[in-house]
Design a protein around this motif. Structure first.
Motif, PDB file in Angstrom:
ATOM      1  N   LYS A   1       0.855  -1.191   0.000  1.00  0.00           N
ATOM      2  CA  LYS A   1       0.000   0.000   0.000  1.00  0.00           C
ATOM      3  C   LYS A   1       0.883   1.230   0.000  1.00  0.00           C
ATOM      4  CE  LYS A   1      -0.572  -1.507   4.770  1.00  0.00           C
ATOM      5  NZ  LYS A   1      -1.519  -2.224   5.634  1.00  0.00           N
ATOM      6  N   PHE A   2       0.327   2.313  -0.496  1.00  0.00           N
ATOM      7  CA  PHE A   2       1.134   3.529  -0.599  1.00  0.00           C
ATOM      8  C   PHE A   2       0.212   4.738  -0.579  1.00  0.00           C
ATOM      9  CE2 PHE A   2       0.190   3.535  -5.180  1.00  0.00           C
ATOM     10  CZ  PHE A   2       0.017   2.183  -5.411  1.00  0.00           C
TER      11      PHE A   2
ATOM     12  N   ILE B   1       3.440   9.311  -5.717  1.00  0.00           N
ATOM     13  CA  ILE B   1       3.624   8.341  -4.635  1.00  0.00           C
ATOM     14  C   ILE B   1       4.597   8.901  -3.604  1.00  0.00           C
ATOM     15  CG2 ILE B   1       4.541   6.035  -4.114  1.00  0.00           C
ATOM     16  CD1 ILE B   1       3.530   5.408  -7.122  1.00  0.00           C
ATOM     17  N   LYS B   2       4.163   8.888  -2.347  1.00  0.00           N
ATOM     18  CA  LYS B   2       4.939   9.534  -1.291  1.00  0.00           C
ATOM     19  C   LYS B   2       5.496   8.556  -0.272  1.00  0.00           C
ATOM     20  CE  LYS B   2       4.751  13.808  -2.500  1.00  0.00           C
ATOM     21  NZ  LYS B   2       5.934  14.652  -2.634  1.00  0.00           N
ATOM     22  N   HIS B   3       4.746   7.533   0.059  1.00  0.00           N
ATOM     23  CA  HIS B   3       5.096   6.687   1.202  1.00  0.00           C
ATOM     24  C   HIS B   3       4.617   5.281   0.866  1.00  0.00           C
ATOM     25  CE1 HIS B   3       6.068   6.834   5.616  1.00  0.00           C
ATOM     26  NE2 HIS B   3       5.552   5.627   5.499  1.00  0.00           N
ATOM     27  N   ILE B   4       5.517   4.308   0.893  1.00  0.00           N
ATOM     28  CA  ILE B   4       5.177   2.930   0.514  1.00  0.00           C
ATOM     29  C   ILE B   4       5.311   2.037   1.747  1.00  0.00           C
ATOM     30  CG2 ILE B   4       5.798   0.979  -0.971  1.00  0.00           C
ATOM     31  CD1 ILE B   4       7.224   3.092  -2.819  1.00  0.00           C
ATOM     32  N   ILE B   5       4.310   1.189   1.967  1.00  0.00           N
ATOM     33  CA  ILE B   5       4.374   0.198   3.055  1.00  0.00           C
ATOM     34  C   ILE B   5       4.219  -1.176   2.410  1.00  0.00           C
ATOM     35  CG2 ILE B   5       3.327  -0.621   5.198  1.00  0.00           C
ATOM     36  CD1 ILE B   5       2.245   2.191   5.666  1.00  0.00           C
TER      37      ILE B   5
END
Lengths: 214, 214
Positions: free
Chosen positions: B134-135, B157-161
């Motif tokens: 998820k991001f 896209i800023k932050h990827i988990i």
């Protein structure tokens, strides 16, 4: 779970970053775009960016990167106003991937990779003979996206050729039965196994698994 | 092979036509778009139209139909300038499909379908706790497409988990190992089996199958 923040993304080595970001959208379609130039040279290129845009009119979009291989593809589409999209199935996925090599413009990828061009009367772009689901489109829009210089190409679906075994009574096409593959990232190809077709969702109704032939 | 021409398409019953045309692009990504309204109501909606737009900057596009369910999604994105995209895996595909029901705007689909919102400090949209990739994205463009009234939404896209088990050393994410599903048509969900990762194609070089961990 690993957290990758914006600074991490920015600092990644360029190819690794491309592999990561290309993996994020999820599974992608695998299609061959086939075109013909004004002077009769056929061209075919794999593309994983085709997406459904609407059913009425029947529209499909695709994103073309000006710095990647399908440059002949775009100029042919603009010259002729017509192109075909052909599903990549498991039996031709290696030939399809090979079309992404940077062949010279005068070379037909059909000959080089071992795919066959198939002509249909009245349609000015070739189909891929080996493909079991394919359709021709008339060009509707070429839209450069200022944000990153990619180009959104929109076409209207005119003529569909499909192996009858895949076409269901309700209009659904069992693309899994036709062997259509999915792509992940830049280079991974996958075949599929159906979990289920699901009924139309309603707020206070439980979902029902549909028959494939429903 | 069955030939379906433009007149045939035009004359098809509307739902059958939608099923046919939605099958043509090939396999589609399955994602949950999660948002929060200014007054704090969470919203989550399945979407099969996310597509990779570029790696640098890291951009993703998605097509929203104004007449379909994710209307709250679009207004939340415009209000907050932020949203998350969460892969649908095989263990939540039914809950994900159920988010497409037309719940009232004041209802959170999270509660109704049995998915959990997960908050991360500094990100103003919720994630789907059950998702393994998820991001978060910041809104970059909302582009109405005149040709059919759909709306192209572009985010950065800023932050990827991501579950660490899926992340490979070269940046590729093994989304198959994470259980991410693919969609065909309007209602069919599929898990996948890898055929191969293939080497970068060059004109006079044979393709090589890559290790998943390459």
């Amino acid at each position: 779970m690993k957290h990758i923040n914006f600074a991490d993304i920015e600092q990644m080595e360029q190819r690794n970053r491309a592999r990561l970001i290309n993996s994020l959208s999820g599974f992608k379609s695998a299609n061959l775009v086939a075109t013909c130039s004004e002077d009769g040279r056929n061209n075919v290129a794999i593309i994983s960016s085709c997406f459904h845009l609407g059913a009425s009119p029947a529209l499909m979009g695709m994103v073309i990167r000006p710095d990647s291989v399908p440059r002949d593809t775009l100029s042919n589409i603009e010259q002729m106003g017509c192109y075909t999209i052909n599903h990549v199935s498991a039996n031709i996925y290696r030939q399809a991937h090979q079309t992404s090599a940077r062949y010279a413009p005068e070379v037909s990828e059909f000959d080089k990779v071992g795919l066959s061009a198939e002509l249909v009367a009245g349609i000015e772009a070739p189909f891929v003979a080996q493909s079991l689901l394919k359709f021709s489109l008339d060009l509707r829009e070429v839209m450069p996206l200022a944000i990153n210089g990619t180009i959104l190409v929109i076409g209207e679906i005119k003529h569909i050729i499909v192996d009858e075994s895949g076409l269901k009574a309700d209009g659904y096409v069992d693309i899994e039965a036709l062997g259509t593959v999915a792509v992940s990232g830049l280079d991974s190809y996958h075949h599929t196994q159906r979990l289920a077709r699901l009924s139309y969702a309603k707020p206070d109704k439980a979902l029902v698994t549909l028959s494939i032939d429903s």
